[in-house]
Every structure is written in structure tokens, then in C-alpha cells.
Enzyme design. Structure first.
Site, PDB file in Angstrom:
ATOM      1  N   GLY A  21     -44.279  42.957  26.282  1.00  0.00           N
ATOM      2  CA  GLY A  21     -44.416  44.393  26.481  1.00  0.00           C
ATOM      3  C   GLY A  21     -43.487  45.143  25.558  1.00  0.00           C
ATOM      4  O   GLY A  21     -42.615  44.561  24.910  1.00  0.00           O
ATOM      5  N   ASP A  52     -34.899  55.558  34.115  1.00  0.00           N
ATOM      6  CA  ASP A  52     -36.280  55.330  33.680  1.00  0.00           C
ATOM      7  C   ASP A  52     -37.034  54.484  34.707  1.00  0.00           C
ATOM      8  O   ASP A  52     -37.629  53.456  34.371  1.00  0.00           O
ATOM      9  CB  ASP A  52     -36.299  54.657  32.309  1.00  0.00           C
ATOM     10  CG  ASP A  52     -37.672  54.753  31.633  1.00  0.00           C
ATOM     11  OD1 ASP A  52     -38.507  55.575  32.078  1.00  0.00           O
ATOM     12  OD2 ASP A  52     -37.917  54.016  30.664  1.00  0.00           O
TER      13      ASP A  52
END
Length: 793
Positions: free
Chosen positions: A515, A629
Site C-alpha cells: 500500500g 491520521d
């Protein structure tokens, strides 16, 4: 929301049907336990009367918050002497004294003011129980005799102190005190039958270094209605939800920490909005004599080698020797426990460059009072010879060891905490044999030392060669600066520095990508020891080598089951890589927004586990960390679909002002970002709460709510706001099926309505634009755990 209010009103009516309330207790009148009569404040915020612990036959005359869950008590008249459930009563006598009597008529408590013109007792909206005369003058008040709480507008003066409860769920007076000392400084002290020790403000530095002053004569402290707690010694603290209209209390808890709590009206639960001590092990006396406070990763108490716990259910009782102490006067040995310090009780202290470990050991050996010695290597040799062992603290940041004196023949094993894989509490054990005064033992010990010295000399020479070659290789090949030398003390087999070549080989030249995000790209790899790992190759927005290492030390200490574990790092030239455990079930978004969706039990478990991980980062780990985040892509699922939060701490590593810095890289992801980022407001842990709220609402609905409108204009409502508004409207309309109408239809109704309603409430409160209205992660965990066992599906 209306349904919640309806339930509260119904419960209130049922309660009132079985109890009587009054605004005044007149002179000559009384209240008995059996009468079930209470004094209430005019606004019904506080109630005063007889209070019993659940399942207890003992009663206290107390004041509590009416609308808090479990009726949070803030004052008790008879905290150390409860009365019986039958025949006990409170009354105002003819001489104006308020008197509490037990079943046998004996006086348990009474006010210290006698005035025949007292007319009645009244409970004010502030929670202050007062005795007034007919003119309305206050002649006595409970605010003058506080227990463990300080309410807004209640003043703590030089003649008053807060005293903690002895244990959770008890009113009995404990060992921790908040008061103004003789130096005019507001102080927290551990005052046990064995010792007294100040632990706040930090005793290792002076008054002015702690931001206080002793040049004041008023000695006053107060918590105001805005949530600011300030004292005359220049101390000031603010609740994180600072503002009017919130019920608060300042409490000295049974763990010795001083905290501000704020009441969440919708749930009746409390949330911590400030605390004096961020690291609980810094509280003196919390673990008792001989015991050691460690982070594993949560604070816990353990006994040192050679000692055993007195009472496993009460660690304040500490540990006791597992040997006869008279044996310390003969042949003894020292067991080293690294990173361990005991605060205070030093009857010898030496600090110079030439003072050696051996000299420190001899000081302890030559004095029968010595039970251990601590040796620091902090610029110079520092020796502390201990007559008692109190306030033990093990910390990876402590630059030394404590050597505990034990009988030579005693076989000891290290506590299990020392054998774990946690990098938080690294330790080792070494024994040093010491001869006794007898001639026979001296000869025997001397012969033994010949062999030991020979063996150690040979071993030392080999070790020296390895050290010289290792450092030559490290500096020659990698060019590491000397400023990071101290950092290598922390590196172990569980957390290590990798070379770039090692990670390039482990990832097969960074071939398999798992990712990517704003901070870098993640690759799958296999280390030389066959561990499968995820290697994150960071972008160019990260700090220089020294700063990078300093932050890595912090992140490397963090260990929680709901956080992805970091195994190590690489820092060579411009290369910055992080090595994490490999989590094999991909991220939450892959199990939420497509056909391979999670069932309800798994979703609730993910919500709870994620909350626990964030609460640990915010409140429990050694250094406060904000994730910045939180999103489904950063919540990974293991083989049992338990959540593990990834990428925590990257905000600490990011260079805030370097080239290429972008808001999406440093401040999270659009749609999950709290409004305060854009408004340039102070950033607190509440930004993570906002992001968590978005994730929770997405799990409930099963679709993305974080997509922003294409043109990002105010007149086009984004999906999150639209969904939040729709849910609030359904609740306000009193629709009993509102939960079913908003939960992911793919679940076909197979979900717990109670859990879903709880998650919706948490999600909506978490995405409030005003950060002060959002709950703390710790209170979210508490709320979710209360309905974790709900079985209705």
C-alpha cells in the site's frame, strides 16, 4: 435524543414516587435512612442525603451529582465511619449544630459551629451544603471541610486539604494529599504510615524550575466555571473542554493523581479533561515499600528479586523480604536490575568522575543499614546508597541500575516482566559475590575470585575486541554521528537498527507493494530470521538523522495489542525506513466498502479495539502521542479480525516546515481531518477523536461518509454532515426504528440495537465541530465496554 430524555424523565418519576425531596432541612427536623428523603439543589444538579455503596449495609451522609451515572459522590460527612441502615439519622439540633447519629444514638459526626439563630440547611447549586440563619447568612458550609473533591468556586486554602480515598469504590481516607506546604507551594504528597514523600511538583528540580513561586501569602487555589484551575503559587491548568455550561470536578483519585473531570450530559459519564501527572509511576507510594512500578505497557507493580508481595489485592502494602534480614550481615551478593531507581532514602551520595561502581558497592557493603545501592552513569559516576527502598520506578530513560543486597545462598529468579518482549521495561540480572568478615569465608571467597577474575578477564578481552571492531565498522561504514551513541542503549533483539542492504534484500528489492499513502510506500518483506514484516519506505518530508532517531526512540517504546508493533528502523543517508510486524488481513476499508464486509460483532470489536489503542496513545503510554491520521486505511486487521492501528507517531517524525510539506501528508486525510486544522486552532488529542467518529459512522452505515464535495464549497453539504443531520432529525422525531433505518442494510437486521445506538451516539458526539464537546477516548472505551457483552443480534 428525545427517546433518551424520555427514559431519563421516566426513571426520575419512578425514583420520585419512592422518595421525597426538599429544598431545606429546618431546625428541629431530621432525616432518617429509612425515610428515603433527600435535600436537592434548586436546579436539581446536586442531591444530599444518605448514600450506600451497592450491596452494602453501611451508609454515609453525602452530596452527589444528581444526573451522573452511579451518582458520583463529591462530599461525605462521615467518610471513615459509616452508619447503619436502620435507625441512623441526620438532624439540626436546637443549638444550631447538624448532628449525624448511628442506630444506637451515638454521635458519629457534627458541625463545629453552634448558633441558636441557624434556621435551616440548604444545598446550593454549586454543591455546597450550608447552614443559614433567618437573614440568609451562611454560618457553616461543607466547602470548608472538603474530602477528595474540589467543585467549581470552592476555594482550597492553607487550612484545608484534599485527601484521596483509600481504594476504588471506597470513601475511606487514603494516603495522598493535596495541600499548601510551608513553602506556600501547592503540593501533592504521599503520606503513608511508613513514609511521607512529595511527588508533585516534580521534586528533582527547584520551585522556579517547576514554574511556581513561594513568594505568596494568600495560599489559595480554585477551579472556576470555565474549567481553569489556578493557585496563588502561579500554577495554572485548563480543562481540554474549557468553557461555560459544563459540570466539572477536581478529584484527587485513589491512585494519587489529580484530575479534572467533565460530565457528559447525554450519558452521565465522566471524561478526564486534565491530569497533573502524565506518567502514573511518578506517584510516590503507589506500589508500597520495596515494590517497583513499571510500564508493561500499562502501569503495574512488581516485587524486586528476593522479595514477595504482601497483599496481591492491595499493592500499596508493598513487598516483603523472602529471607531473614539477619542474613544480610553475613555472606551476601548483589542482584543488578537495570533501569531501576528508588527515590529518596540515600544515606550516602557520591558524584564525581572517578567514583566507580566498585567503590559504590563497598560503601553499601560496609554499612549494615544498606539494603541496595543505585549507580548512575550520567556524565559522571553517581552513587546512591539506600537505607530503605521506596518509590521504585523502572524506566528505559533512567541511565543506571540498582543493585539489591541479598543473602548469598538465596536463589532468585527475575519477575516475569523482565522476561517479556516489551521494550518498555528492559532489564538484566548480574550477581556480585561479597565476602563476609570470617577468615574461612574470606579464604573461600578469595579462591573463588581468582577463577572469576580469570574468566571475566578473558571474556572481557573478547568482548573488547568485538566492541572495537563493531564501532569501527559502524562509524567507518555508516558514518553515524556520535550524538546518537546514547540511543543505542535501548536497542535490543526486539527493536533494532537495520542496514539498507538488509531491508533491500528482505523485500526482494522492494518488489511486493502492500500500500501507499502520504508518508510513504509499504512493502512486504521477510527478515533473515524468517519474520514476515511490513517495511515502510518514507518520503522526503522527514527529519535529519539525529531528530529522526530521537523520535524513533519514543515510538519504539510503545506496545499495545491494538497498535501495530514496530520492530526496527533504517537511517542511512537520505533513506528512512520503518520495519513493522506484518498484519495479514489487510486494512478495514477492504472489509467495509466492498462485498467482503464485516459482520456486526466484528465491527463492534473493531470500534472497541481502535478506541483502546487511541486511548493508550493519548493517556497511557510513556509519552503523549497524537496519531493525526486515523482512517480505515490505517486500521489493520489480524488473523482474528482484531484491529491494529498503523502509522501512529508519523506526525512526530514529519518535518513541519521542510520543502514538500503538504497538509495531506502531515495533518491527515481530507474527510477525516478535524475542523481545527483548517481554522488554525490549537491541536489536541481531540483531532483523533474526530477522525475516530468519522470511522465509526462509516462502519455503522457501511459506506464512505468522508468524501468531500468536488468543489469543496460551503453550499454543497458533504456526506458526513448530511448523514449526521439526518440521524439527529430521526432521533428528535422520536422514531423508534431510527437505528434500523441507518445501519448497513447488508447486515439484514442482524445487529445489536443497543450497541448500534451507542456507537451512533459516540460517532455524532465525536464529530462535533467544537472540540470541547467531543468526548475523550478513555470515556469512549468505558462506554463501549459497558455494552460489549450485549447479545441481542
Amino acid at each position: 435524543m428525545r427517546s433518551i430524555l424520555f427514559v431519563l424523565i421516566t426513571l426520575s418519576l419512578l425514583h420520585s414516587a419512592n422518595s421525597k425531596s426538599m429544598l431545606h432541612l429546618r431546625k428541629g427536623a431530621s432525616i432518617s435512612v429509612e425515610s428515603n428523603t433527600f435535600i436537592i439543589s434548586p436546579d436539581n444538579s446536586f442531591t444530599c442525603g444518605f448514600y450506600a455503596m451497592p450491596g452494602s449495609n453501611a451508609y454515609w451522609f453525602a452530596t452527589w451529582f444528581t444526573n451522573s451515572k452511579g451518582k458520583t459522590v463529591v462530599w461525605t460527612a462521615n467518610r471513615d465511619k459509616p452508619v447503619n441502615s436502620q435507625g441512623s439519622r441526620i438532624a439540626i439540633h436546637r443549638d444550631g449544630t447538624m448532628v449525624l447519629t448511628d442506630v444506637d444514638g451515638s454521635i458519629v459526626w457534627q458541625t463545629d459551629v453552634r448558633a441558636t439563630n441557624i434556621s435551616a440547611a440548604e444545598l446550593l447549586n454549586t454543591g455546597n451544603l450550608v447552614l443559614k440563619n433567618s437573614q440568609g447568612d451562611i454560618l457553616w458550609q461543607s466547602f470548608d471541610v472538603p474530602t477528595d473533591n474540589l467543585l467549581p468556586s470552592q476555594i482550597l486554602t492553607k487550612d484545608k486539604r484534599l485527601i484521596s480515598s483509600l481504594r476504588k469504590g471506597s470513601f475511606e481516607s487514603g494516603h495522598f494529599n493535596l495541600y499548601f506546604g510551608s513553602d506556600n507551594v501547592l503540593t501533592l504528597i504521599s503520606d503513608t504510615p511508613e513514609t511521607s514523600s512529595v511527588y508533585w511538583p516534580y521534586p528533582g528540580v527547584g520551585i522556579y524550575e517547576n514554574g511556581r513561586t513561594n513568594y505568596n501569602s494568600s495560599r489559595r487555589a480554585v477551579l472556576d466555571d470555565m474549567g481553569t484551575f489556578q493557585a496563588s503559587d502561579h500554577f495554572q491548568a485548563n480543562a481540554s473542554d474549557k468553557g461555560f455550561g459544563i459540570k466539572r470536578r477536581l478529584t484527587l483519585d485513589n491512585d494519587g493523581n489529580l484530575r479534572i473531570y467533565s460530565l457528559i450530559n447525554s450519558t452521565g459519564l465522566w471524561t478526564i479533561t486534565w491530569q497533573a501527572i502524565s506518567q502514573p509511576c511518578q506517584v510516590h507510594g503507589v506500589c508500597g515499600r520495596y515494590a517497583i512500578c513499571v510500564y508493561a505497557p500499562k502501569p503495574k507493580c512488581i516485587c524486586p528479586p528476593g522479595y514477595e508481595v504482601n497483599n496481591p489485592s492491595d499493592w500499596s502494602a508493598g513487598c516483603k523480604p523472602a529471607f531473614r534480614e539477619s542474613l544480610l550481615n553475613s555472606l551476601v551478593k548483589f542482584v543488578e536490575v537495570s533501569r531501576l531507581d528508588y527515590f529518596g532514602f540515600d544515606f550516602y551520595y557520591k558524584d564525581n568522575f572517578s567514583f566507580t561502581l566498585e567503590a559504590c558497592r563497598e560503601l553499601c557493603l560496609g554499612d549494615s543499614r544498606c539494603k541496595a545501592f543505585t549507580y548512575k552513569t550520567w556524565g559522571s559516576g553517581r552513587c546512591y546508597v539506600k537505607s530503605e527502598l521506596f518509590n521504585g520506578l523502572m524506566s528505559p530513560d533512567f541511565p543506571g541500575s540498582t543493585y539489591i543486597k541479598l543473602p548469598n545462598k538465596m536463589q532468585v529468579s527475575k519477575p516475569s516482566i523482565f522476561n517479556g518482549s516489551s521494550t518498555i521495561c528492559e532489564s538484566r540480572e548480574a550477581e556480585i559475590l561479597v565476602g563476609s568478615p570470617s577468615m574461612y569465608d574470606f579464604i573461600r571467597t578469595k579462591v573463588r575470585w581468582v577463577y572469576i577474575y580469570s574468566f571475566c578477564g578473558a571474556l572481557g578481552a573478547i568482548e573488547l575486541i568485538f566492541i572495537v571492531v563493531g564501532w569501527w565498522y559502524l562509524f567507518r561504514k555508516h558514518g553515524f554521528p556520535a550524538s546518537v551513541e546514547a540511543g543505542y542503549r535501548m536497542i535490543s533483539s526486539q527493536f533494532q537498527r537495520f542496514s539498507y542492504g538488509e531491508l533491500k534484500k528482505a523485500t526482494n528489492n522492494f518488489r511486493e507493494e502492500l500500500g501507499r499513502g502520504g508518508s510513504g510506500i509499504v512493502y512486504k518483506g521477510v527478515l533473515a530470521d524468517d519474520r514476515v514484516v511490513a517495511v515502510k519506505r518514507l518520503g522526503n518530508v522527514f527529519q535529519g538523522q539525529d531528530e529522526f532517531w530521537a523520535e524513533i526512540r519514543t515510538i519504539g517504546k510503545i506496545n499495545h495489542m491494538n497498535l501495530v508493533r514496530m520492530w526496527g528502523f533504517c537511517s542511512e543517508g537520505r533513506q528512512r525506513l520503518l520495519v513493522y510486524e506484518y498484519v495479514n488481513n489487510l486494512s478495514l476499508d477492504k472489509h467495509l466498502f466492498n462485498s467482503n464486509f464485516l459482520g456486526w460483532k466484528q465491527r463492534f470489536a473493531v470500534a472497541l479495539g481502535t478506541a483502546k489503542g487511541l486511548a493508550y496513545l493519548h493517556d497511557e503510554c510513556l509519552e503523549w502521542v497524537i496519531h493525526c491520521d486515523v482512517k480505515p486505511e490505517n486500521i489493520l486487521l489480524d488473523g482474528e479480525l482484531q484491529p491494529k492501528i498503523a502509522d501512529f507517531g508519523l506526525a512526530k517524525l514529519s518535518r513541519r516546515d521542510g520543502p514538500g510539506s503538504e497538509i495531506s501528508n502531515i495533518r491527515g486525510t481530507k474527510g477525516y481531518m478535524a475542523p481545527e486544522w483548517a481554522l488554525n486552532h490549537p491541536i489536541t488529542a481531540k483531532v483523533d477523536v474526530y477522525s475516530y467518529g468519522v470511522v465509526v459512522l462509516e462502519m455503522i452505515k457501511g459506506i464512505k461518509l468522508s468524501n468531500w464535495a468536488a468543489d469543496d464549497t460551503d453550499d454543497q453539504e458533504n456526506p458526513l454532515k448530511r448523514f449526521s443531520r439526518m440521524v439527529k432529525e430521526k432521533i428528535q422525531c422520536g422514531n423508534s426504528y431510527w437505528v434500523d433505518s441507518i445501519v448497513d442494510p447488508r447486515l439484514d437486521g442482524r445487529f445489536s440495537r443497543k450497541q448500534a445506538a451507542t456507537l451512533v451516539e459516540i460517532g455524532l458526539s465525536s464529530v462535533e465541530e467544537n472540540s470541547r464537546k467531543r468526548p475523550m477516548m478513555a470515556s469512549i472505551v468505558q462506554t463501549l465496554m459497558e455494552c460489549e457483552d450485549e447479545t441481542e443480534i
